[in-house]
Design a protein around this motif. Structure first.
Motif, mmCIF file in Angstrom:
data_model
loop_
_atom_site.group_PDB
_atom_site.id
_atom_site.type_symbol
_atom_site.label_atom_id
_atom_site.label_comp_id
_atom_site.label_asym_id
_atom_site.label_seq_id
_atom_site.Cartn_x
_atom_site.Cartn_y
_atom_site.Cartn_z
ATOM 1 N N THR A 105 1.155 -1.153 0.001
ATOM 2 C CA THR A 105 -0.586 -0.330 -0.073
ATOM 3 C C THR A 105 1.481 1.139 -0.238
ATOM 4 N N GLN A 106 0.201 2.131 -1.137
ATOM 5 C CA GLN A 106 1.400 3.280 -0.995
ATOM 6 C C GLN A 106 0.606 4.787 -0.581
ATOM 7 N N LYS A 107 1.924 5.271 0.476
ATOM 8 C CA LYS A 107 0.913 6.533 0.735
ATOM 9 C C LYS A 107 1.093 8.229 -0.169
ATOM 10 N N ASP A 108 -0.316 7.933 -0.317
ATOM 11 C CA ASP A 108 0.291 9.519 -1.130
ATOM 12 C C ASP A 108 0.323 10.725 -0.110
ATOM 13 N N PHE A 109 1.248 11.016 -0.055
ATOM 14 C CA PHE A 109 2.045 12.267 0.859
ATOM 15 C C PHE A 109 1.076 13.273 -0.115
ATOM 16 N N SER A 110 0.380 13.849 -0.753
ATOM 17 C CA SER A 110 0.161 15.358 -1.002
ATOM 18 C C SER A 110 -0.573 15.589 -0.826
#
Lengths: 247, 261
Positions: B77-82
């Motif tokens: 799972t990739q966290k999106d840090f936008s």
């Protein structure tokens, strides 16, 4: 005992294999950049000095479908999708160059640009390493421009370029690792005409309805094979009954 | 048994995980400074039943082989840090980070965790802490007779006491940045902890090294886009249904064979 039983049985087994190919396509209906596999059956004649009545079926996947999948907008700088034909070059587990359409890129702790699966992306002359950055942009031709950490927004530096190729599809084959490799094992040349779209990822190109149809069709085909086996057994039973000595 | 069964089973469990991720994103649509996750799908290994180029008979080469895929998995799972939206709250102890940095907080076991949730409070000792009660590192003490707290863009905290005209500086908030924030471990409660994948924290003054500046009186909202998540939910559900259809079909094949033979 009629050997037709074995023919029907092999038909059933090969149908199951075909079923697995379609099941795999359907399992990957949401997989980024997945390319679906074709399936076909070939009749395999058994050669020998006898009456040629033995032709077994043999399932194979002759090719992979390279049509484009859906473009899904994510707005993430490191998501890239190829518009039209072409592939992103990556390095597989053994360090060989391989090709993929999955452009969900990320930067690992070593500052290396890798795919979502963690495979290094190929740049000009090897893997791509990035310094600490403030911002990153990937342009249409795969050039990576960055704003270095602490730099002003106008200090854009072009670092490297993602290797994009567009080979003849005849020379491509999906291998066991799920990546596309060249059949002759030679790395490909960069093609400057491949276009990237940043902020998009490409979905899978599996046509779900088509796969479902194939699966239903194959299920019935399997049942026919089983029916054949049943019939052959009944025939064998009848012959046995005729040949029984009536007491 | 029919291998299509196992392949579709991987499809079901991957879609199930994806639905989990979507549900968690939607559940946190109002969580301060929540960062959305994305499930990364990858196809599994292929089993080469017959390699292409094998010999079918003497002098007869097979033009194509048979490779059976074994399904799909959620590899990560990739966290999106936008950044999420910034909302004005006008509360003195609400801070939003406009950039990539994290606030540092001290956990009970003495290690540092990182958060972007800037809805800060004072604890019973007058220290600035998160709403979860973890003290912001380096510790900043606010005396009880303080009227006004000012947090500057560069993290300098100054206070004005009752009956005094001039503000005094009482401390500074530092921010930590990571080369690969996606590699951080999500510890829950809006906290992140360092891992080998994230790399070590680079601590600095807000406004330098792209750590971002601090905005007082604002909070960062969650970056979940609810429409996008709902669309993901629909596609996930349909993919799940299709894979369960394949299981039903493969099961039908087996049951037919068992009944007939």
């Amino acid at each position: 005992m009629d050997k037709a039983l074995y023919l029907a049985m092999s038909g059933g087994v090969q149908t199951m294999n075909a079923q697995t190919i379609h099941a795999n396509n359907l399992a990957n209906v949401n997989t980024t950049g997945f390319r679906s596999d074709f399936e076909q059956a070939r009749s395999m004649q058994v050669y020998g000095d006898y009456y040629p009545s033995r032709a077994y079926a043999m399932t194979e996947n002759p090719a992979t479908r390279y049509t484009q999948g859906d473009m899904i907008q994510t707005g993430r700088n490191l998501d890239i999708a190829i518009a039209g034909d072409g592939f992103i070059a990556v390095y597989d587990e053994s360090g060989q160059e391989a090709y993929t359409r999955a452009g969900d890129l990320q930067i690992n702790a070593a500052g290396q640009l890798v795919t979502g699966r963690g495979l290094p992306v190929a740049g000009v002359g090897g893997p791509i390493f990035l310094p600490p950055i403030d911002n990153i942009n990937i342009t249409e031709d795969g050039s990576i421009s960055i704003v270095p950490q602490g730099g002003a927004n106008n200090e854009v530096a072009v670092l490297n370029q993602i290797k994009l190729v567009n080979p003849d599809k005849q020379n491509l084959r999906k291998q066991e690792d799920g990546l596309i490799h060249t059949r002759d094992g030679q790395p490909l040349e960069v093609d400057p005409n491949v276009k990237l779209a940043s902020g998009f990822i490409e979905g899978s190109n599996v046509n779900a309805v088509e796969e479902m149809t194939h699966i239903m069709n194959l299920a019935r085909r399997f049942e026919m094979n089983v029916k054949m086996m049943d019939t052959i057994r009944n025939n064998a039973d009848s012959s046995a009954r005729i040949l029984q000595r009536s007491s | 048994m029919n291998s299509a069964l196992w392949v579709s089973k991987t499809g079901l469990s991957a879609m199930d995980k994806q639905l989990n991720v979507v549900a968690n994103n939607l559940a946190n649509v109002s969580t301060t400074a929540f960062k959305k996750d994305r499930a990364v799908f990858e196809d599994l290994m292929y089993k080469a039943v017959r390699a292409p180029g094998g010999l079918s008979a003497q002098n007869a080469e097979l033009p194509s082989g048979l490779q059976l895929g074994t399904g799909v998995k959620v590899g990560a799972t990739q966290k999106d840090f936008s950044n999420g939206d910034y909302n004005m709250t006008d509360r003195q102890l609400d801070v939003a980070i406009q950039g990539k940095g994290f606030l540092q907080v001290l956990q009970p076991d003495g290690t540092i965790a990182y958060t972007r949730d800037g809805s800060l409070q004072l604890n019973s000792q007058g220290q600035i802490a998160t709403s979860g009660g973890l003290v912001v590192e380096p510790g900043i003490q606010i005396d009880p007779d303080v009227n006004e707290i000012m947090i500057a863009e560069d993290g300098i905290v100054s206070v004005r006491k009752n009956g005094e005209a001039d503000a005094q500086q009482v401390g500074a908030i530092n921010l930590a940045g990571f080369i690969n924030p996606t590699g951080l471990n999500s510890a829950g409660q809006n906290l992140f902890t360092e891992t080998n994948a994230s790399g070590p924290p680079q601590v600095g003054v807000p406004g330098t090294d792209s750590l971002g500046t601090i905005a007082q009186g604002m909070l960062e909202a969650s970056n979940v886009n609810s429409i996008e998540e709902l669309v993901n939910m629909i596609t996930t559900q349909r993919a799940y249904e299709m894979n369960s259809k394949v299981i039903a079909s493969a099961d039908g094949m087996m049951s037919f064979a068992i009944q007939q033979l």
